[in-house]
Write a protein that holds these residues in place. Structure first.
Motif, PDB file in Angstrom:
ATOM      1  N   ARG A 178      40.327  25.002  30.118  1.00 24.35           N
ATOM      2  CA  ARG A 178      39.085  24.374  29.643  1.00 24.35           C
ATOM      3  C   ARG A 178      38.686  24.965  28.291  1.00 24.35           C
ATOM      4  NH1 ARG A 178      33.537  24.716  29.743  1.00 24.35           N
ATOM      5  NH2 ARG A 178      32.443  22.901  30.538  1.00 24.35           N
ATOM      6  N   VAL A 179      38.751  26.288  28.180  1.00 24.68           N
ATOM      7  CA  VAL A 179      38.398  26.971  26.924  1.00 24.68           C
ATOM      8  C   VAL A 179      39.363  26.571  25.818  1.00 24.68           C
ATOM      9  CG1 VAL A 179      38.312  29.246  25.813  1.00 24.68           C
ATOM     10  CG2 VAL A 179      37.199  28.899  28.022  1.00 24.68           C
ATOM     11  N   LEU A 180      40.657  26.527  26.110  1.00 25.69           N
ATOM     12  CA  LEU A 180      41.643  26.125  25.093  1.00 25.69           C
ATOM     13  C   LEU A 180      41.411  24.687  24.626  1.00 25.69           C
ATOM     14  CD1 LEU A 180      44.877  27.782  26.545  1.00 25.69           C
ATOM     15  CD2 LEU A 180      43.574  28.477  24.514  1.00 25.69           C
ATOM     16  N   THR A 181      41.063  23.816  25.549  1.00 23.25           N
ATOM     17  CA  THR A 181      40.760  22.432  25.190  1.00 23.25           C
ATOM     18  C   THR A 181      39.522  22.381  24.286  1.00 23.25           C
ATOM     19  OG1 THR A 181      41.737  21.634  27.244  1.00 23.25           O
ATOM     20  CG2 THR A 181      40.222  20.137  26.103  1.00 23.25           C
ATOM     21  N   ALA A 182      38.499  23.126  24.637  1.00 24.58           N
ATOM     22  CA  ALA A 182      37.280  23.162  23.821  1.00 24.58           C
ATOM     23  C   ALA A 182      37.565  23.738  22.439  1.00 24.58           C
ATOM     24  CB  ALA A 182      36.200  23.975  24.532  1.00 24.58           C
ATOM     25  N   GLU A 183      38.365  24.793  22.370  1.00 23.58           N
ATOM     26  CA  GLU A 183      38.701  25.387  21.077  1.00 23.58           C
ATOM     27  C   GLU A 183      39.462  24.394  20.196  1.00 23.58           C
ATOM     28  OE1 GLU A 183      40.806  28.979  22.066  1.00 23.58           O
ATOM     29  OE2 GLU A 183      38.934  30.080  22.441  1.00 23.58           O
ATOM     30  N   THR A 184      40.359  23.653  20.805  1.00 18.85           N
ATOM     31  CA  THR A 184      41.100  22.632  20.055  1.00 18.85           C
ATOM     32  C   THR A 184      40.146  21.568  19.526  1.00 18.85           C
ATOM     33  OG1 THR A 184      43.073  23.004  21.401  1.00 18.85           O
ATOM     34  CG2 THR A 184      42.931  20.902  20.229  1.00 18.85           C
ATOM     35  N   LEU A 240      39.212  20.607  15.525  1.00 20.27           N
ATOM     36  CA  LEU A 240      39.255  19.249  14.977  1.00 20.27           C
ATOM     37  C   LEU A 240      37.892  18.812  14.434  1.00 20.27           C
ATOM     38  CD1 LEU A 240      41.508  17.497  17.652  1.00 20.27           C
ATOM     39  CD2 LEU A 240      42.150  18.173  15.318  1.00 20.27           C
ATOM     40  N   PHE A 241      36.825  19.126  15.152  1.00 15.91           N
ATOM     41  CA  PHE A 241      35.481  18.761  14.682  1.00 15.91           C
ATOM     42  C   PHE A 241      35.204  19.386  13.322  1.00 15.91           C
ATOM     43  CE2 PHE A 241      33.866  18.594  19.362  1.00 15.91           C
ATOM     44  CZ  PHE A 241      34.473  17.360  19.558  1.00 15.91           C
ATOM     45  N   ILE A 242      35.593  20.640  13.160  1.00 11.04           N
ATOM     46  CA  ILE A 242      35.338  21.350  11.901  1.00 11.04           C
ATOM     47  C   ILE A 242      36.213  20.775  10.788  1.00 11.04           C
ATOM     48  CG2 ILE A 242      35.565  23.592  10.744  1.00 11.04           C
ATOM     49  CD1 ILE A 242      34.782  24.811  13.565  1.00 11.04           C
ATOM     50  N   GLU A 243      37.481  20.497  11.097  1.00 12.12           N
ATOM     51  CA  GLU A 243      38.403  19.969  10.080  1.00 12.12           C
ATOM     52  C   GLU A 243      38.069  18.549   9.657  1.00 12.12           C
ATOM     53  OE1 GLU A 243      42.301  20.209  11.833  1.00 12.12           O
ATOM     54  OE2 GLU A 243      42.344  22.407  11.746  1.00 12.12           O
ATOM     55  N   ARG A 244      37.763  17.681  10.636  1.00  7.30           N
ATOM     56  CA  ARG A 244      37.634  16.246  10.352  1.00  7.30           C
ATOM     57  C   ARG A 244      36.213  15.712  10.430  1.00  7.30           C
ATOM     58  NH1 ARG A 244      42.244  13.815  14.343  1.00  7.30           N
ATOM     59  NH2 ARG A 244      43.910  15.242  13.799  1.00  7.30           N
ATOM     60  N   ALA A 254      41.230  11.008  22.370  1.00  8.37           N
ATOM     61  CA  ALA A 254      42.693  10.912  22.246  1.00  8.37           C
ATOM     62  C   ALA A 254      43.219  11.920  21.229  1.00  8.37           C
ATOM     63  CB  ALA A 254      43.092   9.493  21.852  1.00  8.37           C
ATOM     64  N   ASP A 255      42.485  12.130  20.119  1.00  7.70           N
ATOM     65  CA  ASP A 255      42.895  13.127  19.118  1.00  7.70           C
ATOM     66  C   ASP A 255      42.894  14.529  19.730  1.00  7.70           C
ATOM     67  OD1 ASP A 255      43.032  11.162  17.102  1.00  7.70           O
ATOM     68  OD2 ASP A 255      40.935  11.506  16.498  1.00  7.70           O
ATOM     69  N   CYS A 286      43.179  15.321  22.908  1.00  7.84           N
ATOM     70  CA  CYS A 286      44.257  15.402  23.895  1.00  7.84           C
ATOM     71  C   CYS A 286      45.612  15.607  23.214  1.00  7.84           C
ATOM     72  CB  CYS A 286      44.282  14.154  24.765  1.00  7.84           C
ATOM     73  SG  CYS A 286      42.830  14.010  25.823  1.00  7.84           S
ATOM     74  N   ALA A 287      45.849  14.879  22.136  1.00  6.98           N
ATOM     75  CA  ALA A 287      47.128  15.024  21.419  1.00  6.98           C
ATOM     76  C   ALA A 287      47.271  16.433  20.851  1.00  6.98           C
ATOM     77  CB  ALA A 287      47.214  13.979  20.304  1.00  6.98           C
ATOM     78  N   ALA A 288      46.211  16.947  20.240  1.00  9.12           N
ATOM     79  CA  ALA A 288      46.273  18.284  19.644  1.00  9.12           C
ATOM     80  C   ALA A 288      46.391  19.376  20.705  1.00  9.12           C
ATOM     81  CB  ALA A 288      45.040  18.523  18.770  1.00  9.12           C
ATOM     82  N   ALA A 289      45.753  19.182  21.848  1.00 11.30           N
ATOM     83  CA  ALA A 289      45.797  20.169  22.930  1.00 11.30           C
ATOM     84  C   ALA A 289      47.007  19.982  23.840  1.00 11.30           C
ATOM     85  CB  ALA A 289      44.518  20.091  23.755  1.00 11.30           C
ATOM     86  N   GLU A 290      47.739  18.894  23.603  1.00 13.04           N
ATOM     87  CA  GLU A 290      48.916  18.565  24.401  1.00 13.04           C
ATOM     88  C   GLU A 290      48.565  18.429  25.890  1.00 13.04           C
ATOM     89  OE1 GLU A 290      51.918  21.468  23.418  1.00 13.04           O
ATOM     90  OE2 GLU A 290      52.147  20.670  21.393  1.00 13.04           O
ATOM     91  N   ILE A 291      47.516  17.632  26.132  1.00 11.87           N
ATOM     92  CA  ILE A 291      47.087  17.347  27.502  1.00 11.87           C
ATOM     93  C   ILE A 291      46.871  15.848  27.645  1.00 11.87           C
ATOM     94  CG2 ILE A 291      46.001  19.601  27.876  1.00 11.87           C
ATOM     95  CD1 ILE A 291      43.268  18.212  27.359  1.00 11.87           C
ATOM     96  N   ALA A 292      46.835  15.395  28.866  1.00 14.10           N
ATOM     97  CA  ALA A 292      46.566  13.988  29.151  1.00 14.10           C
ATOM     98  C   ALA A 292      45.051  13.757  29.136  1.00 14.10           C
ATOM     99  CB  ALA A 292      47.125  13.611  30.517  1.00 14.10           C
ATOM    100  N   PRO A 293      44.610  12.548  28.810  1.00 18.46           N
ATOM    101  CA  PRO A 293      43.171  12.255  28.853  1.00 18.46           C
ATOM    102  C   PRO A 293      42.553  12.588  30.214  1.00 18.46           C
ATOM    103  CG  PRO A 293      44.323  10.495  27.731  1.00 18.46           C
ATOM    104  CD  PRO A 293      45.382  11.415  28.287  1.00 18.46           C
ATOM    105  N   ARG A 294      43.292  12.377  31.279  1.00 12.41           N
ATOM    106  CA  ARG A 294      42.778  12.698  32.610  1.00 12.41           C
ATOM    107  C   ARG A 294      42.472  14.201  32.736  1.00 12.41           C
ATOM    108  NH1 ARG A 294      46.394  11.145  37.632  1.00 12.41           N
ATOM    109  NH2 ARG A 294      46.955  13.328  37.670  1.00 12.41           N
ATOM    110  N   THR A 295      43.315  15.017  32.129  1.00 12.88           N
ATOM    111  CA  THR A 295      43.077  16.473  32.142  1.00 12.88           C
ATOM    112  C   THR A 295      41.825  16.798  31.341  1.00 12.88           C
ATOM    113  OG1 THR A 295      45.454  16.863  32.332  1.00 12.88           O
ATOM    114  CG2 THR A 295      44.084  18.720  31.597  1.00 12.88           C
TER     115      THR A 295
END
Length: 193
Positions: free
Chosen positions: A13-19, A23-27, A35-36, A38-47
């Motif tokens: 959960r923490v790794l997903t939030a950090e990812t 992204l929020f800071i960069e973009r 979806a962005d 999930c792709a960056a964190a290498e997880i499925a949307p369900r996760t």
């Protein structure tokens, strides 16, 4: 086994939030989708949705942690302490948290300021959280005849004092942050002022 599973889930959960935050800071928040993330964190949307209902929940995470910290401090406070002293100690601990997470909280401010959606929806501590704190304080002294409005006013003023301190701290205008926070919270509870 459940403890290990819970720790792994919290770490993910923490790794997903950090990812998401990166992204929020960069973009910018408005330019990032689930979806962005999930792709960056290498997880499925369900996760992702196992951890967060939406990307708004990722942004609300620091506020959730801060609110939980204050509630925990109030719940653990010595019953002999006054409401004002209980709040002073709880907000002091929150100040320590803020000092330790300045970069994250500065990023939160930046992300909110850059997003039209977040500026409209994240206005700070909602009134129901203030009411919950008032209720927690009242439960500490069930025989106390203190009027409810006084307790609610104390909580609202303490929250306002903390918000002013928080703004000043994040703008870098305080030499000794915790001392200033103590002064501000003392001014809230001082009779006749």
């Amino acid at each position: 086994m459940a403890g290990l599973r819970d720790r792994k889930r919290e770490r993910n959960r923490v790794l997903t939030a950090e990812t998401a935050w990166r992204l929020f800071i960069e973009r910018g928040y408005d330019n990032v989708t689930v979806a962005d993330i999930c792709a960056a964190a290498e997880i499925a949307p369900r996760t992702f949705h196992r951890y967060f209902a939406s990307k708004d929940d990722v942004v609300a995470e620091p506020v959730r942690q801060m609110t939980a910290l204050v509630a925990k401090q109030v719940a653990a406070a010595d019953p002999g302490l006054s409401d004002a002293e209980t709040l002073r100690l709880a907000f002091h601990e929150l100040g320590v948290f803020v000092l330790g997470h300045r970069d994250w909280l500065s990023a939160l401010r930046t992300v909110i300021e850059q997003s039209h959606h977040l500026r409209d929806t994240h206005a700070g501590v909602p009134p129901e959280r203030e009411q919950e704190l008032s209720t927690m304080l009242a439960k500490r002294h069930p025989d106390d005849a203190e009027p409810d409005w006084r307790r609610r006013l104390l909580v609202a003023c303490s929250v306002a004092a903390f918000r002013i301190w928080y703004d000043d701290f994040l703008h870098g205008t305080i030499a000794d942050p915790l001392e200033r926070l103590g002064e501000m919270l003392a001014a809230v509870s001082r009779p006749g002022r």
